[in-house]
Write a protein that holds these residues in place. Structure first.
Motif, PDB file in Angstrom:
ATOM      1  N   LEU A 178      -3.290  -5.160  -5.433  1.00  0.00           N
ATOM      2  CA  LEU A 178      -3.602  -3.859  -6.036  1.00  0.00           C
ATOM      3  C   LEU A 178      -4.002  -4.014  -7.499  1.00  0.00           C
ATOM      4  CD1 LEU A 178      -0.787  -1.615  -4.512  1.00  0.00           C
ATOM      5  CD2 LEU A 178      -3.248  -1.374  -4.136  1.00  0.00           C
TER       6      LEU A 178
ATOM      7  N   ILE B  22      -3.203   7.669   1.744  1.00  0.00           N
ATOM      8  CA  ILE B  22      -2.998   6.527   0.852  1.00  0.00           C
ATOM      9  C   ILE B  22      -4.342   5.860   0.611  1.00  0.00           C
ATOM     10  CG2 ILE B  22      -1.852   4.302   0.551  1.00  0.00           C
ATOM     11  CD1 ILE B  22       0.409   5.323   2.299  1.00  0.00           C
ATOM     12  N   SER B  23      -4.781   5.871  -0.628  1.00  0.00           N
ATOM     13  CA  SER B  23      -6.089   5.324  -0.969  1.00  0.00           C
ATOM     14  C   SER B  23      -6.020   3.803  -1.081  1.00  0.00           C
ATOM     15  CB  SER B  23      -6.585   5.925  -2.284  1.00  0.00           C
ATOM     16  OG  SER B  23      -5.841   5.402  -3.377  1.00  0.00           O
ATOM     17  N   SER B  24      -7.169   3.197  -1.347  1.00  0.00           N
ATOM     18  CA  SER B  24      -7.257   1.735  -1.354  1.00  0.00           C
ATOM     19  C   SER B  24      -6.604   1.109  -2.577  1.00  0.00           C
ATOM     20  CB  SER B  24      -8.722   1.300  -1.282  1.00  0.00           C
ATOM     21  OG  SER B  24      -9.418   1.711  -2.439  1.00  0.00           O
ATOM     22  N   GLY B  25      -6.447   1.871  -3.670  1.00  0.00           N
ATOM     23  CA  GLY B  25      -5.860   1.280  -4.873  1.00  0.00           C
ATOM     24  C   GLY B  25      -5.663   2.289  -5.977  1.00  0.00           C
TER      25      GLY B  25
ATOM     26  N   ALA C 104       0.814  -1.216   0.000  1.00  0.00           N
ATOM     27  CA  ALA C 104       0.000   0.000   0.000  1.00  0.00           C
ATOM     28  C   ALA C 104       0.848   1.265   0.000  1.00  0.00           C
ATOM     29  CB  ALA C 104      -0.929  -0.007   1.202  1.00  0.00           C
TER      30      ALA C 104
ATOM     31  N   SER D 218      -6.573   2.860   2.430  1.00  0.00           N
ATOM     32  CA  SER D 218      -5.890   1.623   2.058  1.00  0.00           C
ATOM     33  C   SER D 218      -6.373   0.451   2.912  1.00  0.00           C
ATOM     34  CB  SER D 218      -4.377   1.799   2.240  1.00  0.00           C
ATOM     35  OG  SER D 218      -3.718   0.586   2.075  1.00  0.00           O
ATOM     36  N   ASP D 219      -6.537  -0.704   2.239  1.00  0.00           N
ATOM     37  CA  ASP D 219      -6.929  -1.923   2.962  1.00  0.00           C
ATOM     38  C   ASP D 219      -6.185  -3.106   2.349  1.00  0.00           C
ATOM     39  OD1 ASP D 219      -8.223  -1.768   0.571  1.00  0.00           O
ATOM     40  OD2 ASP D 219     -10.113  -2.613   1.278  1.00  0.00           O
ATOM     41  N   ALA D 220      -4.904  -3.201   2.653  1.00  0.00           N
ATOM     42  CA  ALA D 220      -4.040  -4.229   2.075  1.00  0.00           C
ATOM     43  C   ALA D 220      -4.582  -5.628   2.343  1.00  0.00           C
ATOM     44  CB  ALA D 220      -2.629  -4.104   2.639  1.00  0.00           C
TER      45      ALA D 220
ATOM     46  N   ARG E 275       2.644   4.822  -6.426  1.00  0.00           N
ATOM     47  CA  ARG E 275       1.930   4.356  -7.614  1.00  0.00           C
ATOM     48  C   ARG E 275       2.029   5.408  -8.710  1.00  0.00           C
ATOM     49  NH1 ARG E 275      -3.381   3.675  -3.940  1.00  0.00           N
ATOM     50  NH2 ARG E 275      -2.461   2.323  -2.325  1.00  0.00           N
TER      51      ARG E 275
ATOM     52  N   ASP F 257      -7.095   6.607  -6.629  1.00  0.00           N
ATOM     53  CA  ASP F 257      -5.898   7.379  -6.301  1.00  0.00           C
ATOM     54  C   ASP F 257      -5.842   8.663  -7.122  1.00  0.00           C
ATOM     55  OD1 ASP F 257      -3.554   7.966  -5.003  1.00  0.00           O
ATOM     56  OD2 ASP F 257      -2.511   6.133  -5.600  1.00  0.00           O
TER      57      ASP F 257
END
Length: 361
Positions: free
Chosen positions: A242, A192-195, A113, A232-234, A117, A199
């Motif tokens: 991702l 930091i967003s989830s993906g 995460a 973010s939720d790794a 990116r 983003d």
């Protein structure tokens, strides 16, 4: 009447002219290689430092090695058309080929995460020159010039005992580059967003837009998602989580971003990407990016593209930001190297990208 032989000085000048071109080319190659300036940051020096920092090579990009191809189109809003004569700000449904990637030198690294990116895009108006841009999700670049880049890569050199950068070397880089501290702090505390899909991606460098009447405007730009943004939720144990989420998102529905142009204010630094711009700068919505297709880099449309930030159409010019020249030179050298290498399969394979329907068939 017999022609008189040319005087010796003229003959000498002629021979000098014949030899001048190859001599100039030879000198140019020597200069590019750094033969006349050992302290100069050259393409080969940067590639060597990337290699020492753990870049995999072997047919993959030297940085941002793990990625996937996407495609779609861009619809201009018209709101930026008075700032630039570039076709992309005036036309509808401009075809786009792009790439999402992680800023890692290893193409088989596990998704993380916190890893930077990137979104890289190639806009291709049907009857006008193309535009390429590479953006990252941190809001600012904590590097100022070629020497900062070289020092940073050197600080990231892998310790043979651990396979990771030496923390003391990384700490020393921060201590010897205090002018970069504020930018590094901003990035360290970024959301930091989830993906990839939710983003926000930033140009980092500054550019100059030129209008039809010759007026110029310095800008930076940002791609802001219209999808709901979540933290973010790794996914523990999933090395490609991702990219799996991005694949699922695009198979479910098209993804959209607004291209927001930020106009430089009177006190904003145009030539230093490590400087944060004022929060109250004017912004314009230049249009909407739509991505509706995704493919593996194993044969995908983005694989052979270098997203050189200096591939610019009339109406968009580089600023005097020195990092632009560094990025362009490094991208081109990386492309030259990987073009001559055998490449293994990507981590994000065509099978991983197939829809459930296509897998059944």
């Amino acid at each position: 009447m017999a022609q008189k032989p040319a005087p010796p000085p003229i003959l000498a000048l002629r021979w000098l002219g014949v030899g001048a071109v190859p001599a100039a080319l030879a000198l140019a190659f020597l200069w590019a290689g750094g033969c006349f300036s050992p302290g100069r940051v050259t393409q080969n020096r940067l590639m060597g430092e990337l290699h020492n920092a753990g870049s995999y090579g072997h047919g993959f990009r030297r940085a941002h090695a793990k990625g996937v191809c996407v495609s779609g189109w861009f619809d201009a809003s018209g709101d930026a058309s008075h700032l630039s004569r570039a076709a992309v700000f005036h036309e509808q449904h401009v075809p786009v080929i792009g790439r999402f990637a992680l800023a890692v030198g290893q193409p088989y690294a596990s998704d993380n995460a916190a890893t930077v990116r990137s979104m890289a895009l190639r806009f291709m108006p049907p009857d006008a020159p193309e535009w390429r841009t590479g953006m990252n999700d941190p809001p600012v670049l904590p590097l100022r010039d070629a020497h900062d880049v070289s020092d940073f890569f050197t600080a990231q050199q892998s310790d043979p005992a651990t396979g990771k950068p030496d923390p003391a070397r990384v700490k020393a880089f921060g201590a010897t580059h205090p002018w970069l501290r504020s930018a590094a702090d901003v990035n360290a505390h970024r959301f930091i967003s989830s993906g990839f899909a939710d983003d926000t991606f930033h140009s980092l460098d500054s550019f100059v837009l030129s209008a039809a009447d010759g007026t110029t405007t310095a800008v930076r730009w940002t791609m802001i998602p219209t999808q709901p943004v979540t933290p973010s939720d790794a996914k523990a144990g999933d090395r490609e989580y991702l990219f799996r989420e991005l694949i699922s998102d695009i198979h479910t529905h098209a993804l959209h971003w607004h291209l927001m142009m930020t106009v430089a204010g009177p006190h904003d630094a145009i030539n230093d990407p490590s400087q944060i711009w004022a929060q109250d700068d004017q912004t314009l919505d230049a249009g909407t990016l739509t991505l509706n297709s995704i493919e593996s880099e194993d044969g995908g449309p983005c694989t052979g593209i270098t997203f050189d930030p200096l591939v610019l159409p009339p109406g968009i010019q580089p600023s005097d930001d020195p990092i632009l020249q560094v990025r362009s030179a490094a991208y081109m050298r990386s492309f030259s190297l990987r073009a001559g290498e055998n490449r293994s399969s990507s981590a994000v394979t065509p099978t991983l990208i197939q829809t459930p329907e296509s897998k059944k068939s």
